[in-house]
Design an enzyme around this catalytic site. Structure first.
Site, PDB file in Angstrom:
ATOM      1  N   GLU A 278       0.828  -1.194   0.000  1.00 36.84           N
ATOM      2  CA  GLU A 278       0.000   0.000   0.000  1.00 36.84           C
ATOM      3  C   GLU A 278       0.869   1.252   0.000  1.00 36.84           C
ATOM      4  O   GLU A 278       1.887   1.311   0.684  1.00 36.84           O
ATOM      5  CB  GLU A 278      -0.865  -0.037   1.267  1.00 36.84           C
ATOM      6  CG  GLU A 278      -1.882   1.050   1.388  1.00 36.84           C
ATOM      7  CD  GLU A 278      -2.722   0.840   2.636  1.00 36.84           C
ATOM      8  OE1 GLU A 278      -2.612   1.677   3.552  1.00 36.84           O
ATOM      9  OE2 GLU A 278      -3.463  -0.166   2.707  1.00 36.84           O
TER      10      GLU A 278
ATOM     11  N   CYS B  76       4.028   8.532   0.252  1.00 38.70           N
ATOM     12  CA  CYS B  76       4.135   7.796   1.513  1.00 38.70           C
ATOM     13  C   CYS B  76       4.301   6.315   1.179  1.00 38.70           C
ATOM     14  O   CYS B  76       3.427   5.723   0.534  1.00 38.70           O
ATOM     15  CB  CYS B  76       2.874   8.022   2.350  1.00 38.70           C
ATOM     16  SG  CYS B  76       2.879   7.161   3.939  1.00 38.70           S
TER      17      CYS B  76
ATOM     18  N   CYS C 116       2.713  -5.112  10.255  1.00 36.03           N
ATOM     19  CA  CYS C 116       3.612  -4.413  11.178  1.00 36.03           C
ATOM     20  C   CYS C 116       3.694  -5.181  12.491  1.00 36.03           C
ATOM     21  O   CYS C 116       2.673  -5.661  12.994  1.00 36.03           O
ATOM     22  CB  CYS C 116       3.100  -2.998  11.440  1.00 36.03           C
ATOM     23  SG  CYS C 116       4.186  -2.019  12.503  1.00 36.03           S
TER      24      CYS C 116
ATOM     25  N   CYS D 131       0.200  -1.326  17.271  1.00 39.63           N
ATOM     26  CA  CYS D 131      -0.538  -0.160  17.765  1.00 39.63           C
ATOM     27  C   CYS D 131      -2.041  -0.401  17.629  1.00 39.63           C
ATOM     28  O   CYS D 131      -2.522  -0.758  16.545  1.00 39.63           O
ATOM     29  CB  CYS D 131      -0.132   1.092  16.997  1.00 39.63           C
ATOM     30  SG  CYS D 131       1.627   1.500  17.159  1.00 39.63           S
TER      31      CYS D 131
ATOM     32  N   CYS E  65      -4.180   1.477  14.879  1.00 39.13           N
ATOM     33  CA  CYS E  65      -3.642   1.475  13.520  1.00 39.13           C
ATOM     34  C   CYS E  65      -4.093   0.230  12.762  1.00 39.13           C
ATOM     35  O   CYS E  65      -3.943  -0.898  13.248  1.00 39.13           O
ATOM     36  CB  CYS E  65      -2.116   1.518  13.576  1.00 39.13           C
ATOM     37  SG  CYS E  65      -1.304   1.384  11.975  1.00 39.13           S
TER      38      CYS E  65
ATOM     39  N   GLY F 108       4.053  -0.677   8.221  1.00 37.90           N
ATOM     40  CA  GLY F 108       5.288  -1.201   8.794  1.00 37.90           C
ATOM     41  C   GLY F 108       6.104  -0.186   9.573  1.00 37.90           C
ATOM     42  O   GLY F 108       5.849   1.016   9.552  1.00 37.90           O
TER      43      GLY F 108
ATOM     44  N   SER G  55       9.736   7.761   9.757  1.00 42.77           N
ATOM     45  CA  SER G  55       8.918   7.758  10.972  1.00 42.77           C
ATOM     46  C   SER G  55       9.076   6.434  11.702  1.00 42.77           C
ATOM     47  O   SER G  55       9.018   5.366  11.085  1.00 42.77           O
ATOM     48  CB  SER G  55       7.448   7.981  10.602  1.00 42.77           C
ATOM     49  OG  SER G  55       6.625   7.909  11.745  1.00 42.77           O
TER      50      SER G  55
ATOM     51  N   SER H  69       6.853   8.573  16.640  1.00 40.02           N
ATOM     52  CA  SER H  69       5.445   8.468  17.015  1.00 40.02           C
ATOM     53  C   SER H  69       5.346   8.272  18.526  1.00 40.02           C
ATOM     54  O   SER H  69       5.546   7.174  19.029  1.00 40.02           O
ATOM     55  CB  SER H  69       4.789   7.308  16.269  1.00 40.02           C
ATOM     56  OG  SER H  69       4.797   7.545  14.875  1.00 40.02           O
TER      57      SER H  69
ATOM     58  N   HIS I 141       2.588   9.624  20.870  1.00 40.12           N
ATOM     59  CA  HIS I 141       1.179   9.311  21.149  1.00 40.12           C
ATOM     60  C   HIS I 141       0.738   9.408  22.602  1.00 40.12           C
ATOM     61  O   HIS I 141      -0.450   9.331  22.899  1.00 40.12           O
ATOM     62  CB  HIS I 141       0.807   7.913  20.628  1.00 40.12           C
ATOM     63  CG  HIS I 141       1.091   7.698  19.185  1.00 40.12           C
ATOM     64  ND1 HIS I 141       0.872   8.660  18.220  1.00 40.12           N
ATOM     65  CD2 HIS I 141       1.608   6.618  18.520  1.00 40.12           C
ATOM     66  CE1 HIS I 141       1.230   8.174  17.027  1.00 40.12           C
ATOM     67  NE2 HIS I 141       1.683   6.965  17.186  1.00 40.12           N
TER      68      HIS I 141
ATOM     69  N   ASN J 270      -7.464   9.041  11.567  1.00 42.50           N
ATOM     70  CA  ASN J 270      -8.497   8.567  10.658  1.00 42.50           C
ATOM     71  C   ASN J 270      -9.195   7.393  11.323  1.00 42.50           C
ATOM     72  O   ASN J 270      -8.534   6.521  11.901  1.00 42.50           O
ATOM     73  CB  ASN J 270      -7.889   8.110   9.328  1.00 42.50           C
ATOM     74  CG  ASN J 270      -7.638   9.269   8.386  1.00 42.50           C
ATOM     75  OD1 ASN J 270      -8.357  10.265   8.391  1.00 42.50           O
ATOM     76  ND2 ASN J 270      -6.595   9.155   7.582  1.00 42.50           N
TER      77      ASN J 270
ATOM     78  N   CYS K  41      -2.858   4.316   7.307  1.00 39.25           N
ATOM     79  CA  CYS K  41      -1.993   3.189   6.958  1.00 39.25           C
ATOM     80  C   CYS K  41      -2.711   1.858   7.119  1.00 39.25           C
ATOM     81  O   CYS K  41      -3.237   1.549   8.187  1.00 39.25           O
ATOM     82  CB  CYS K  41      -0.745   3.202   7.841  1.00 39.25           C
ATOM     83  SG  CYS K  41       0.216   4.706   7.700  1.00 39.25           S
TER      84      CYS K  41
END
Length: 355
Positions: A92, A112, A119, A123, A126, A169, A201, A224, A226, A300, A342
């Protein structure tokens, strides 16, 4: 078999000489690969057919790929693709465009890319983290994502201006392939993108951050975060260690000291989880005075029942950080209506395929 898009320019020099060819053939090969988008060895018309045959005999190839699915946002500024590299690998990637004030009128075009299928970081908010880990991508598969969007942009008279390793990932969990891809994409004899136009990232691979600081590449680093404390961060990032917040702050300081490049802390704002005034105040106290930048990302919607805070709450969170002396911006929303977070598109497509 070795994909030609894996070969660094210095390695290409050695390869053509090994094949009994003059060194300038390496430049011809690299120009064709990065400027003309060949799909197979026989498309390399700049080199003799005998050399094409020698490359094939030596086990070199240009890996096949096909577009499986494409979605574009209503404003046309965000495009998301799924590419298929073999019978099972779906990758993706996203193109995000922003209007430019420059005289040439070309938009800022950010690609991106993904570095893994799935991954391992898990998370909870995600879509990629929830699909589990399947495999690492090779450098050539990372490069191919950029080149695919390059072809699309060339048809519009546009070009890639920025690159972010923020797709599926954890880039620093696939360190060697990620760095090789960066070198291929920034080498002036290959794709030639400016190093400072690239952001990597990470959700917090400390060893990778320290290792990246010692590389001779001037990429930007985004961490990241959070959450401002370990208890909350562990709820959001199950793989986080017991002292992950402090460890990340210290790693960011080491990175800045070695490279002189400011670190960005990414903070996904999740309604009712990490968006309260109390949490914002704690985050401001944590980051005040370290020169870091905070990028607030209203998440999102994804599977798991998480949602983004109201706009008023996002602005209040930002204001508390600013009042606390922390440099802070809110990421411009892109592509929420096309599952641009993602992993979302891949998850949606696979569901439809298996129904």
């Amino acid at each position: 078999m070795t994909d030609l898009y894996r070969v660094l320019p210095e390695e290409m020099d050695a390869l053509v000489i090994k094949l009994g060819q003059p060194r300038y053939r390496a430049d011809q090969l690299l120009h064709a690969l990065y400027q003309e988008s060949p799909k197979k060895i026989s498309d390399l018309h700049q080199i003799p057919s005998a050399m094409q045959d020698a490359l094939v005999a030596a086990g070199y190839t240009i890996g096949p790929k096909s577009e499986v699915h494409r979605v574009t946002s209503e404003d046309g500024h965000t495009t998301k693709l799924l590419l298929k590299f073999d019978e099972e690998t779906l990758i993706e990637m996203v193109l995000m465009q922003y209007r430019s004030s420059k005289e040439d009128g070309h938009p800022r075009s950010t690609v991106c890319v993904s570095t893994q299928v799935g991954c391992p970081m898990g998370c909870v908010f995600c879509a990629t983290g929830q699909m589990g880990f399947e495999k690492n991508l090779k450098a050539e598969e990372i490069v191919a994502q950029v080149l695919y969007f390059t072809q699309i942009l060339r048809q519009r008279g546009e070009h890639v201006t920025n690159l972010v390793f923020m797709g599926m990932g954890e880039p620093l969990a696939n360190y060697d392939e990620t760095v090789r891809a960066v070198r291929l994409l920034t080498h002036p004899r290959a794709f030639g993108l400016g190093q400072r136009s690239i952001t990597i990232s990470t959700v917090g691979v400390i060893s990778g951050i320290d290792k990246l600081a010692d590389e001779d590449i001037q990429v930007k680093l985004a961490i990241s975060l959070h959450a401002p404390n370990d208890v909350l961060r562990k709820k959001l990032v199950p793989t986080a260690g017991p002292n992950s917040v402090e460890d990340l702050i210290l790693a960011a300081k080491r990175y800045f000291k070695k490279t002189g490049r400011r670190v960005t802390f990414e903070y996904a704002l999740i309604d009712g989880m990490n968006d309260s005034n109390k949490v914002a105040t704690e985050l401001a106290q944590l980051l005040k005075g370290n020169g870091a930048h905070v990028n607030l990302i209203p998440m999102n919607p994804t599977a798991g029942g998480f949602s983004r805070p109201a706009r008023k709450r996002v602005l209040a969170f930002q204001q508390i950080l600013r009042d606390g002396g922390v440099n802070c911006t809110i990421r411009v929303e892109k592509g929420s209506e096309i599952s641009a977070a993602c992993g979302q598109l891949r998850t949606d497509v696979i569901k439809n395929i298996t129904r």
